[in-house]
Motif scaffolding. Structure first.
Motif, PDB file in Angstrom:
ATOM      1  N   ASP A   1     -26.720 -69.648 -21.444  1.00  0.00           N
ATOM      2  CA  ASP A   1     -27.723 -69.649 -22.512  1.00  0.00           C
ATOM      3  C   ASP A   1     -27.074 -69.685 -23.884  1.00  0.00           C
ATOM      4  O   ASP A   1     -27.727 -70.024 -24.874  1.00  0.00           O
ATOM      5  CB  ASP A   1     -28.617 -68.408 -22.398  1.00  0.00           C
ATOM      6  CG  ASP A   1     -29.641 -68.542 -21.283  1.00  0.00           C
ATOM      7  OD1 ASP A   1     -29.899 -69.686 -20.860  1.00  0.00           O
ATOM      8  OD2 ASP A   1     -30.169 -67.513 -20.838  1.00  0.00           O
TER       9      ASP A   1
ATOM     10  N   PHE B   1     -28.619 -62.907 -13.027  1.00  0.00           N
ATOM     11  CA  PHE B   1     -29.208 -62.138 -14.124  1.00  0.00           C
ATOM     12  C   PHE B   1     -30.492 -61.446 -13.676  1.00  0.00           C
ATOM     13  O   PHE B   1     -30.716 -60.268 -13.958  1.00  0.00           O
ATOM     14  CB  PHE B   1     -29.478 -63.058 -15.311  1.00  0.00           C
ATOM     15  CG  PHE B   1     -30.228 -62.405 -16.436  1.00  0.00           C
ATOM     16  CD1 PHE B   1     -29.668 -61.349 -17.148  1.00  0.00           C
ATOM     17  CD2 PHE B   1     -31.501 -62.835 -16.778  1.00  0.00           C
ATOM     18  CE1 PHE B   1     -30.353 -60.736 -18.190  1.00  0.00           C
ATOM     19  CE2 PHE B   1     -32.204 -62.226 -17.805  1.00  0.00           C
ATOM     20  CZ  PHE B   1     -31.623 -61.178 -18.513  1.00  0.00           C
TER      21      PHE B   1
ATOM     22  N   PHE C   1     -26.510 -68.870 -12.469  1.00  0.00           N
ATOM     23  CA  PHE C   1     -26.295 -67.635 -13.226  1.00  0.00           C
ATOM     24  C   PHE C   1     -27.604 -66.875 -13.430  1.00  0.00           C
ATOM     25  O   PHE C   1     -27.626 -65.642 -13.439  1.00  0.00           O
ATOM     26  CB  PHE C   1     -25.665 -67.945 -14.592  1.00  0.00           C
ATOM     27  CG  PHE C   1     -24.166 -67.994 -14.593  1.00  0.00           C
ATOM     28  CD1 PHE C   1     -23.414 -66.869 -14.294  1.00  0.00           C
ATOM     29  CD2 PHE C   1     -23.504 -69.170 -14.896  1.00  0.00           C
ATOM     30  CE1 PHE C   1     -22.025 -66.907 -14.301  1.00  0.00           C
ATOM     31  CE2 PHE C   1     -22.113 -69.225 -14.910  1.00  0.00           C
ATOM     32  CZ  PHE C   1     -21.379 -68.083 -14.608  1.00  0.00           C
ATOM     33  N   GLN C   2     -28.696 -67.614 -13.590  1.00  0.00           N
ATOM     34  CA  GLN C   2     -29.982 -66.972 -13.849  1.00  0.00           C
ATOM     35  C   GLN C   2     -30.404 -66.093 -12.676  1.00  0.00           C
ATOM     36  O   GLN C   2     -31.028 -65.041 -12.866  1.00  0.00           O
ATOM     37  CB  GLN C   2     -31.054 -68.029 -14.139  1.00  0.00           C
ATOM     38  CG  GLN C   2     -32.362 -67.481 -14.664  1.00  0.00           C
ATOM     39  CD  GLN C   2     -32.222 -66.817 -16.038  1.00  0.00           C
ATOM     40  OE1 GLN C   2     -31.231 -66.989 -16.735  1.00  0.00           O
ATOM     41  NE2 GLN C   2     -33.221 -66.051 -16.428  1.00  0.00           N
TER      42      GLN C   2
ATOM     43  N   ASN D   1     -27.159 -64.355 -19.197  1.00  0.00           N
ATOM     44  CA  ASN D   1     -26.757 -65.652 -18.658  1.00  0.00           C
ATOM     45  C   ASN D   1     -25.815 -66.317 -19.663  1.00  0.00           C
ATOM     46  O   ASN D   1     -26.249 -66.692 -20.758  1.00  0.00           O
ATOM     47  CB  ASN D   1     -27.991 -66.527 -18.433  1.00  0.00           C
ATOM     48  CG  ASN D   1     -27.671 -67.801 -17.668  1.00  0.00           C
ATOM     49  OD1 ASN D   1     -26.588 -68.357 -17.788  1.00  0.00           O
ATOM     50  ND2 ASN D   1     -28.625 -68.267 -16.871  1.00  0.00           N
TER      51      ASN D   1
ATOM     52  N   ARG E   1     -26.502 -72.940 -15.096  1.00  0.00           N
ATOM     53  CA  ARG E   1     -27.481 -72.023 -15.687  1.00  0.00           C
ATOM     54  C   ARG E   1     -28.439 -71.476 -14.634  1.00  0.00           C
ATOM     55  O   ARG E   1     -28.764 -70.283 -14.620  1.00  0.00           O
ATOM     56  CB  ARG E   1     -28.283 -72.725 -16.791  1.00  0.00           C
ATOM     57  CG  ARG E   1     -29.193 -71.775 -17.538  1.00  0.00           C
ATOM     58  CD  ARG E   1     -30.158 -72.455 -18.487  1.00  0.00           C
ATOM     59  NE  ARG E   1     -30.990 -71.456 -19.133  1.00  0.00           N
ATOM     60  CZ  ARG E   1     -32.020 -70.853 -18.546  1.00  0.00           C
ATOM     61  NH1 ARG E   1     -32.355 -71.166 -17.293  1.00  0.00           N
ATOM     62  NH2 ARG E   1     -32.725 -69.934 -19.202  1.00  0.00           N
TER      63      ARG E   1
END
Length: 362
Positions: free
Chosen positions: A171, A160, A156-157, A168, A153
């Motif tokens: 999420d 994003f 990926f954030q 993401n 996460r």
């Protein structure tokens, strides 16, 4: 060739389509047998491609998902990045923010779980269902799965935030249920049987653990400057993890601990035999040097003593549970026990040790 078949070339078992995109001459092969109908279909496909290029709507990978040219020309950078590359870049950028032990834990999760299961997947092809399927079939604990989820996460954030992806995907994956294992403290008889199998400094260390509830990392980091014999307290300020001294686990873990009378006697005994060469309280009796970390005492001291004692095996962390359950059984105030253990509030103490609290104190 018929003018209607411009940009279309038939081969023995395939049809190639030619067009220009971003000033690059492109040719893509479609594995389909050349027939009158398939040639017309490919002609229509080329017309759609030319229209989308002219309108600025062309998605190369949508038309040719396995094309190497598509990857190099696509405006979507996520089409060119694998999970492995994403994680490695994220790790390099953020590793300086972590404690050494945290970094080791992340490296382990990346090498053993993320790389082999997801590393080859392109960012734009990663779906929440891929991670859910892994979680459903993995035998890892919920805690470990959530740690893997957290790493993915965070990586990926960053993509994003940089607008390389629209959302993401992690999420949309719920945290896995983690069933916390019930504490298994030793009773007084078991505690004595274990200590009977120990001698000298090793016995002092574990008897002190049983009567203070300190984490093993806190015990090994305890220094002479952390002791006030007059007040009968110790100041828990440091922890020793993987051979490195660090701050305590949490802010609340840094605490002033009131010594039980048994712990105080053990400490006096240990101080009388501790080498003046070292600031640390508990030393390895074989080398007369400070312990490096808890693995050595676990394998060389704890495991053999448990085996000889005949007591059902539990990890040495249960010395902490033993202290907590003993103090609560003796009607010590819950808030006091929470402070002794370094809990941030009594909620954690209650959720972990409620069944050892006498009914008349609830």
């Amino acid at each position: 060739m018929d003018s209607k078949l411009k940009g279309i070339k038939a081969n023995n078992s395939s049809i190639s389509i030619s067009f220009t995109y971003n000033d690059v001459r492109c040719r893509e092969t479609v594995k389909v047998k050349p027939t009158k109908s398939s040639l017309k279909e490919m002609t229509r496909k080329r017309d759609v491609i030319l229209y989308e290029i002219a309108m600025g709507q062309f998605d190369y990978l949508k038309h040719f998902p396995n094309s190497k040219t598509a990857l190099s020309l696509s405006g979507n950078q996520a089409c060119n990045i694998t999970i492995s590359q994403m994680i490695n870049d994220w790790f390099k950028r953020t590793q300086d923010q972590w404690e050494y032990s945290t970094k080791r834990g992340y490296i382990s999760k990346i090498n053993h779980h993320i790389e082999p299961n997801f590393g080859h997947i392109l960012i734009n092809e990663f779906k929440p269902s891929i991670f859910k399927d892994w979680g459903a079939t993995s035998t890892l604990s919920g805690k470990t799965k959530n740690e893997v989820r957290s790493i993915l996460r965070s990586a990926f954030q960053e993509l994003f935030i940089d607008e390389l992806i629209d959302s993401n995907p992690i999420d949309r994956v719920k945290r896995f249920k983690h069933i916390r294992k019930e504490p298994e403290p030793f009773n007084a008889n078991e505690r004595e049987k274990i200590l009977e199998q120990m001698r000298g400094q090793v016995r002092n260390l574990y008897e002190f653990a049983f009567w203070t509830g300190l984490r093993t990392s806190e015990l090994l980091a305890l220094r002479k400057c952390d002791i006030n014999l007059k007040r009968k307290v110790i100041f828990v300020r440091k922890a020793l993890v993987h051979g490195r001294e660090k701050e305590t686990k949490t802010r609340s873990s840094a605490r002033t601990h009131q010594l039980h009378k048994t712990a105080f006697k053990v400490l006096e005994t240990q101080l009388s035999i501790t080498s003046n060469e070292h600031e640390r309280i508990f030393l390895n009796p074989k080398t007369n040097q400070p312990w490096r970390d808890d693995r050595a005492i676990y394998h060389n001291c704890w495991q053999p003593a448990l085996k000889k004692s005949g007591v059902n095996f539990r990890k040495q962390y249960n010395t902490r549970h033993t202290y907590a359950s003993t103090m609560l059984t003796e009607n010590k105030p819950i808030a006091w026990v929470a402070r002794q253990l370094g809990h941030s509030d009594i909620a954690m103490t209650l959720s972990t040790y409620a069944r050892w609290i006498p009914e008349n104190t609830l």
